[in-house]
Design an enzyme around this catalytic site. Structure first.
Site, PDB file in Angstrom:
ATOM      1  N   HIS A 306      -4.749   5.371   0.979  1.00  0.00           N
ATOM      2  CA  HIS A 306      -3.311   5.912   1.499  1.00  0.00           C
ATOM      3  C   HIS A 306      -2.881   4.825   1.934  1.00  0.00           C
ATOM      4  O   HIS A 306      -3.218   3.783   2.502  1.00  0.00           O
ATOM      5  CB  HIS A 306      -3.711   6.873   2.602  1.00  0.00           C
ATOM      6  CG  HIS A 306      -2.305   7.770   2.608  1.00  0.00           C
ATOM      7  ND1 HIS A 306      -1.217   7.443   3.704  1.00  0.00           N
ATOM      8  CD2 HIS A 306      -2.055   8.839   2.042  1.00  0.00           C
ATOM      9  CE1 HIS A 306      -0.382   8.420   3.532  1.00  0.00           C
ATOM     10  NE2 HIS A 306      -0.815   9.210   2.594  1.00  0.00           N
ATOM     11  N   ASP A 363      -5.391  14.847  -1.061  1.00  0.00           N
ATOM     12  CA  ASP A 363      -5.507  15.034  -2.539  1.00  0.00           C
ATOM     13  C   ASP A 363      -6.900  15.275  -2.968  1.00  0.00           C
ATOM     14  O   ASP A 363      -7.146  16.141  -4.160  1.00  0.00           O
ATOM     15  CB  ASP A 363      -4.611  14.001  -3.447  1.00  0.00           C
ATOM     16  CG  ASP A 363      -3.292  14.055  -2.977  1.00  0.00           C
ATOM     17  OD1 ASP A 363      -2.678  15.140  -2.825  1.00  0.00           O
ATOM     18  OD2 ASP A 363      -2.759  12.934  -2.832  1.00  0.00           O
TER      19      ASP A 363
END
Length: 431
Positions: A306, A363
């Site tokens: 991320h 996700d």
């Protein structure tokens, strides 16, 4: 020099103020640098550039912290509903019972969409991606629901907020049913926001959809986890487009388009497609991990890493537990979950992933949860967009109310030709 930074260029000194946030974040204010020194700063991708001051969401990437209006995401996921979290983001405080009731009633009141909008869906190319359709439909809402000129401005804004939050959910369910050639299901006033969505999506005259409280709770959690995430790509797009003082619908449409990208909201779809690829290849994760480590191979393990989080994404921890609970409730085994768990087990111990701070993000498991609901893969990012909508609205509202508002206009460092003369066409190509 307290709360100031000193910049020395060509022997000349410039004092730059230091801004300190409520969580101790420090930023060097360079807003006068061009005016005072004739200089701009260069930061490709805005990795280290603050574009605004915001009181909505706080993230701490090293520690894996996420809070909305000061409330930890873990508490919201456990105790709140998506509608309550939306109210918190947009209005700044948790609602009283009366405020919550009024907001819920407003969502019900504005949940229907104009019947003429069905023509938009029915005339789109059959292969059109739902995100492209959704972006267009949101822009069209402005024309179907123009400004409420006969009402006070604050009421106009609140009604527009409610329209968007409610209608986006209805549009998504409508597009799904029309794409399958099924009748459109309409929202019911006696159902909650999330229950209504599931009913609109999956109810059928030949197979009525029974509301399951555990699935409704799981959908609430899914959308809460996606409700806002500070100045990410799509939120920045909403703020940038909104800075031109366009209507809210146009700004949200820009956010939807930005979210569509596979490196942003589309990552949940890309993660499922990666897990399916591994499954079709026999389920052995070793070759795929080797490819991910090979700098000459373009393959990426989706759902890992991320831009901000350099530790475990706190949302991933929450949604992982929800996935196990839902699959257990449905008495369903998903082989993709087995693959995901094996990937995670390797990644959290492997020095390559640890050194590169590649931990599972939200996700990684969200697609498995959406599969359990029965959501088709090409609608995964639409589900993300519904959840992110309150964050976009709150960020747009904050930027509109900002007394220091400015039209967004980034600078550049020009690297093209210096001045040169125009060459007539009959002389071009000649030496």
């Amino acid at each position: 020099m307290e709360n100031k930074a000193l910049l020395i260029v060509d022997g000349k000194e410039y004092e730059l103020p230091i801004i300190v946030g409520t969580e101790g974040e420090r930023a060097i204010d360079i807003s006068r640098l061009l005016q005072d020194a004739g200089l701009i700063t260069m930061d490709p991708g805005y990795v280290n550039t603050g574009s605004c001051k915001s009181a909505i969401t706080f993230m701490e990437g090293e520690k894996g912290i996420l809070r909305h209006r000061g409330i930890p995401i873990e508490q919201l996921a456990e105790h709140s509903s998506f509608v309550e979290t939306a109210y918190l983001l947009i209005n700044g405080e948790l609602p009283t019972q009366e405020e919550f009731t009024n907001f819920s009633e407003s969502l019900n009141e504005h949940s229907l969409v104009h019947e003429d909008m069905r023509a938009f869906f029915e005339h789109y190319p059959s292969r059109a991606h739902p995100m492209g359709i959704l972006s267009s439909m949101v822009t069209a809402l402005q024309e179907f629901y123009p400004a409420l000129k006969d009402k006070p401005q604050e009421e106009q804004i609140n009604i527009t907020f409610a329209r968007l939050v409610s209608k986006l959910r209805t549009l998504a369910a409508m597009s799904y049913n029309i794409s399958r050639g099924h009748k459109v299901n309409y929202p019911k006033s006696d159902l909650s926001y999330c229950a209504n969505f599931l009913k609109m999506m999956f109810d059928s005259p030949v197979k009525p959809y029974d509301i399951d409280d555990d699935l409704v709770h799981a959908l609430n959690v899914f959308w809460i986890l996606h409700a806002d995430h500070e100045q990410n790509c799509s939120t920045s797009a909403v703020r940038l487009v909104g800075s031109a003082r366009v209507n809210l619908y146009a700004a949200i449409s820009a956010g939807i388009s930005a979210l569509w990208g596979p490196l942003h909201g589309g990552a949940n779809q890309a993660t499922i497609e990666m897990l399916e690829e591994i499954y079709r290849a026999g389920g052995d994760i070793a070759p795929f991990i080797a490819r991910a480590k090979d700098k000459n191979d373009e393959f990426r393990l989706m759902g890992f890493g991320h831009r901000v989080y350099k530790s475990y994404d706190p949302r991933a921890k929450i949604i992982s537990g929800v996935v196990h609970k839902v699959l257990g409730k449905l008495n369903r085994h998903d082989p993709l979950l087995d693959i995901a768990q094996r990937l995670e087990e390797v990644a959290v111990k492997d020095s390559y992933f640890i050194d590169h701070k590649l931990y599972p993000n939200v996700d990684f498991y969200s697609g498995i949860l959406l599969r359990a609901f029965g959501i088709p893969t090409n609608m995964f990012t639409v589900m993300f967009a519904i959840g992110r909508l309150p964050g976009w609205i709150s960020q747009w509202k904050e930027s509109i109310d900002d007394p220091d508002w400015k039209l967004h206009r980034p600078r550049q460092v020009y690297t093209g030709f210096t001045k040169r003369d125009y060459i007539p066409m009959n002389q071009r190509g000649k030496k």
